[in-house]
Design a protein around this motif. Sequence first.
Motif, short mmCIF file in Angstrom:
data_model
loop_
_atom_site.label_atom_id
_atom_site.label_comp_id
_atom_site.label_asym_id
_atom_site.label_seq_id
_atom_site.Cartn_x
_atom_site.Cartn_y
_atom_site.Cartn_z
N ALA A 29 -34.20 0.02 4.44
CA ALA A 29 -33.47 -1.03 5.16
C ALA A 29 -32.69 -0.42 6.33
CB ALA A 29 -32.53 -1.75 4.21
N GLY A 30 -32.18 0.80 6.10
CA GLY A 30 -31.45 1.51 7.17
C GLY A 30 -32.33 1.69 8.40
N GLU A 31 -33.58 2.08 8.16
CA GLU A 31 -34.50 2.26 9.29
C GLU A 31 -34.76 0.94 10.01
OE1 GLU A 31 -37.60 5.72 8.53
OE2 GLU A 31 -37.73 4.22 6.96
N VAL A 32 -34.86 -0.13 9.22
CA VAL A 32 -35.06 -1.45 9.83
C VAL A 32 -33.82 -1.84 10.64
CG1 VAL A 32 -35.49 -3.89 9.39
CG2 VAL A 32 -36.62 -2.16 7.97
N LEU A 33 -32.65 -1.63 10.05
CA LEU A 33 -31.39 -2.00 10.73
C LEU A 33 -31.20 -1.22 12.02
CD1 LEU A 33 -29.16 -2.07 7.52
CD2 LEU A 33 -29.52 -4.03 9.04
N ARG A 34 -31.67 0.04 12.00
CA ARG A 34 -31.52 0.86 13.21
C ARG A 34 -32.67 0.63 14.19
NH1 ARG A 34 -30.46 4.75 9.07
NH2 ARG A 34 -32.50 5.65 9.46
N GLY A 35 -33.57 -0.28 13.83
CA GLY A 35 -34.67 -0.62 14.73
C GLY A 35 -35.77 0.43 14.79
N GLU A 36 -35.81 1.32 13.80
CA GLU A 36 -36.80 2.41 13.84
C GLU A 36 -38.13 2.03 13.19
OE1 GLU A 36 -33.11 5.55 13.23
OE2 GLU A 36 -34.73 5.48 11.75
N LYS A 37 -38.08 1.18 12.19
CA LYS A 37 -39.27 0.87 11.43
C LYS A 37 -39.24 -0.60 11.03
CE LYS A 37 -41.53 4.87 10.48
NZ LYS A 37 -41.01 5.73 9.44
N ASN A 38 -40.36 -1.03 10.48
CA ASN A 38 -40.42 -2.39 9.96
C ASN A 38 -41.13 -2.39 8.62
OD1 ASN A 38 -39.72 -4.99 10.09
ND2 ASN A 38 -41.03 -5.53 11.84
N TYR A 39 -40.50 -2.89 7.61
CA TYR A 39 -41.12 -2.97 6.28
C TYR A 39 -40.95 -4.39 5.76
CZ TYR A 39 -40.15 2.10 6.34
OH TYR A 39 -40.06 3.43 6.67
N GLN A 40 -41.89 -4.81 4.91
CA GLN A 40 -41.68 -6.04 4.14
C GLN A 40 -40.97 -5.62 2.85
OE1 GLN A 40 -45.25 -8.09 2.90
NE2 GLN A 40 -44.12 -9.99 2.47
N ILE A 41 -39.76 -6.08 2.66
CA ILE A 41 -38.97 -5.70 1.48
C ILE A 41 -38.76 -6.94 0.63
CG2 ILE A 41 -36.78 -4.74 0.67
CD1 ILE A 41 -36.55 -3.22 3.32
N ILE A 42 -39.16 -6.86 -0.63
CA ILE A 42 -39.13 -8.06 -1.49
C ILE A 42 -38.25 -7.83 -2.72
CG2 ILE A 42 -40.51 -9.76 -2.75
CD1 ILE A 42 -42.97 -8.78 -1.18
N ALA A 43 -37.25 -8.68 -2.88
CA ALA A 43 -36.43 -8.70 -4.10
C ALA A 43 -37.06 -9.71 -5.06
CB ALA A 43 -35.01 -9.12 -3.77
N VAL A 44 -37.24 -9.29 -6.32
CA VAL A 44 -37.87 -10.19 -7.29
C VAL A 44 -36.86 -10.53 -8.38
CG1 VAL A 44 -39.87 -10.60 -8.75
CG2 VAL A 44 -40.02 -8.94 -6.89
N GLU A 45 -36.68 -11.81 -8.62
CA GLU A 45 -35.72 -12.23 -9.63
C GLU A 45 -36.39 -13.20 -10.59
OE1 GLU A 45 -32.57 -13.95 -7.36
OE2 GLU A 45 -33.69 -15.76 -6.86
N PRO A 46 -35.80 -13.40 -11.78
CA PRO A 46 -36.40 -14.33 -12.73
C PRO A 46 -36.19 -15.78 -12.29
CG PRO A 46 -34.39 -13.37 -13.65
CD PRO A 46 -34.61 -12.71 -12.33
N ALA A 47 -37.20 -16.59 -12.52
CA ALA A 47 -37.09 -18.02 -12.20
C ALA A 47 -35.97 -18.68 -12.99
CB ALA A 47 -38.42 -18.71 -12.47
N SER A 48 -35.59 -18.06 -14.11
CA SER A 48 -34.55 -18.65 -14.95
C SER A 48 -33.14 -18.31 -14.47
CB SER A 48 -34.71 -18.18 -16.40
OG SER A 48 -34.47 -16.80 -16.47
N CYS A 49 -33.02 -17.36 -13.56
CA CYS A 49 -31.70 -16.98 -13.05
C CYS A 49 -31.83 -16.64 -11.57
CB CYS A 49 -31.17 -15.79 -13.86
SG CYS A 49 -29.40 -15.47 -13.63
N PRO A 50 -32.14 -17.66 -10.75
CA PRO A 50 -32.62 -17.43 -9.37
C PRO A 50 -31.49 -17.42 -8.34
CG PRO A 50 -32.91 -19.73 -9.96
CD PRO A 50 -32.19 -19.07 -11.12
N SER A 51 -30.63 -16.40 -8.37
CA SER A 51 -29.47 -16.42 -7.49
C SER A 51 -29.85 -16.36 -6.02
CB SER A 51 -28.50 -15.29 -7.85
OG SER A 51 -29.15 -14.05 -7.88
N LEU A 52 -30.83 -15.52 -5.65
CA LEU A 52 -31.19 -15.44 -4.23
C LEU A 52 -32.00 -16.66 -3.78
CD1 LEU A 52 -32.27 -11.68 -3.83
CD2 LEU A 52 -30.24 -12.75 -2.82
#
Lengths: 462, 462
Positions: B283-306
């Motif tokens: 994420a640091g590289e993305v924030l600094r504009g150096e790279k681009n990644y697809q970053i995926i957070a996975v959470e349970p459907a039963s507790c879907p805070s994001l």
Amino acid sequence: MKKDANIPYKIYLSENEIPKEWYNVRADMKNKPAPLLNPGTLQPMTADDLRPVFCDELIAQELDDTTPYIPIPQEIQDFYKMYRPAPLVRAYCLEEKLQTPAKIYYKFEGNNTSGSHKLNSAIAQAYYAKQQGLKGVTTETGAGQWGTALSMACSYFGLDCQVYMVKVSYEQKPFRREVMRTYGATVTPSPSTTTEVGRKILAEHPGTTGSLGCAISEAVEAESKQEGYRYVLGSVLNQVLLHQTVIGLETKAALDKYNITPDIIIGCAGGGSNLGGLISPFAGEVLRGEKNYQIIAVEPASCPSLTRGVYAYDFCDTGKVCPLAKMYTLGSGFIPSPNHAGGLRYHGMSPVVSQLYHDGIIEARSVEQTAVFEAATQFARVEGILPAPESSHAIRVAIDEALKCKETGEEKTIVFGLTGTGYFDMVAYGKYNDGEMSDYIPTDDDLKAGFDGIPHFPGNEF
Amino acid sequence: MKKDANIPYKIYLSENEIPKEWYNVRADMKNKPAPLLNPGTLQPMTADDLRPVFCDELIAQELDDTTPYIPIPQEIQDFYKMYRPAPLVRAYCLEEKLQTPAKIYYKFEGNNTSGSHKLNSAIAQAYYAKQQGLKGVTTETGAGQWGTALSMACSYFGLDCQVYMVKVSYEQKPFRREVMRTYGATVTPSPSTTTEVGRKILAEHPGTTGSLGCAISEAVEAESKQEGYRYVLGSVLNQVLLHQTVIGLETKAALDKYNITPDIIIGCAGGGSNLGGLISPFAGEVLRGEKNYQIIAVEPASCPSLTRGVYAYDFCDTGKVCPLAKMYTLGSGFIPSPNHAGGLRYHGMSPVVSQLYHDGIIEARSVEQTAVFEAATQFARVEGILPAPESSHAIRVAIDEALKCKETGEEKTIVFGLTGTGYFDMVAYGKYNDGEMSDYIPTDDDLKAGFDGIPHFPGNEF
């Protein structure tokens, strides 16, 4: 903390340093382990005798006592790479805790889902079964590590896996059972009513919680009644010790890499496969007159086959359906106290280990279980790893030897085998934590009852 | 099996390549995570406000959003060497099973007795508590990994460790409890009658099986009533994410070593510490504009805070004794279905992860638990490792993405975090094996009830 500048906490080999051959210590033994005997004829079992029970290639390995190195097939090498090389760990924190000048190393085989070294042979046996075009295999398991390992190996190669699990473990370790089921195995508590031998044992001993010897009989019978199946075993046999030499070979390679020569090598011993695998390359050096090591087999005081057993031909199983093996034994009728936690409950001992012990290449000690759990807890708290009760027998003696060094000031190098983790042994740890664990040592009369069941025939005096 | 000639099964770094500094991603974030607020004054919490609860050095780390690299003290580096570096594994067998052109890697954090990544922060927090001369620490644990890790860390440094364990886990996972006791910790099921907040929650919800939010309240209260104690937390906080960056830094170092650039990085998300630690350097590289990644957070459907929560200031605990944090939240009164196996049951999400998600640096997905256990079983059978249910959320999405590649023919490189092992989750695996596992997705009304408990004040619109 004192630290040898050149020795890391963990010595890892690279993937291409994983052994590509197993070492067959029998090739270097002048006194070969005695052959298996047909219990009917009392003649040595031939390959043809063994063919209905075991896979062909494994029979060849079982009977080969002359070829020193046997190539590891590429598919097995590939699987090994998923969890090997196993680290050789310098126990810096334990040394500091003990304030010992000894240098302690342990070979940790628990970094895989079986939680133990058992996977080293399971994958080999599953591979040869698959190569032979079989449908599946049957086996027994005691504490559950072997059954788990075999389930993993069979799922990898798409083989059916039928496990007879010693009833006391089946009930005390339901989670082990679920791990095996997750890998697709079927698990039956032994003795069971699914086999003739199981029904017979149940009739004679209605309340029995089972033993490895019973479970072996059931698994062998189950194999014999199904087309395309063979029986596989997780310890005792020559073939299993052969596969487990990957432990000793890696250990030796790691030590050599840093020019370390051990003084003492310690392993726990139930059926003898981990011990045999760990010590084989070192015993080979002793046998060839190249080196001298103190090699110690550690067994539970409650099942003391080496330290209190007799060296004789005996049945490998309680149901007496298997061949006779010459080994240190308590008698196939000896059923260890259910009081004893974990594995190492087998009445006999690998013929290879028995012969090496008989010839004075290795020595043996027995330890009581509360002392074992004390060592286990001490180890866990400083080294992090929660050890299996089985492995903790070796820890106990390693600590004892390190404390002797503290007395004498000797800087001995101690290597022991940490065969696995204790995650599925928390019932036993709980008992220890609650101060409710006790020791059990069989009386001479208990032992005599077991010895009475050993067959008598000319040449089998004991 | 297809195999990249140059890429081993497991990429291990050497001991001297273990990171010597943690990476503080906040330093590279233009939009800093919002500060914790005092729930009474609604003013940002100062170091002085936090001092009665947390260790001094950890407060400094909590509040520091400008220093990019923070040195790891030597004692912590030494402890890391006992179980790190963790391997980055190429999932060759899974790739073959899926017949995907994707290249899949996983960073395996389960090779230690806590069975998870939690030890990375536990040892740091115990170290700073010891440095400050404290007697002990209190904490909460859900599935038990954090409590186990903290017990190990405290036993290493000789600190007292008091764990409030969510009641449902305490009952379903007695073995976890015994592991903690083996390392010398005291374990209390939460809610308990040992605290005021516990008695209050029990009076309001007599049959409750507890939640992480309740247990946090109890642990904080217990700390406040004992001289020489502080409270420590296993997730959510900035300091915890900071320590967990050892995961991401090692991952990146291992990838760099073989010139591998990932396309997709996947982690499971409960409180966000593993995810945050894994992705921070990327994420640091993305924030600094150096790279681009697809970053995926996975959470349970039963507790879907994001995926279904709101971004607002909310209480971190059910008892409302903690500061307010700005995060994606389902409301501190949201109690996840006891139907859901394992961890990832927290109502909120790390403020750092929440801000990165809000700013589009990462995306999020929710998955249902039967699909998760299906992926877990598939993974176990070919890769050997029996994964924790939590980790298996990441496996599910990694497999989904690999199957998309199979459709499109793309050779994407996928990296996911395998946070731990499932040895203590066999009750859940058993349910899945027996076909008795079901899914639970909260209705909009369920969620509304949780949202209604989020405090309203100017600037906290949602």
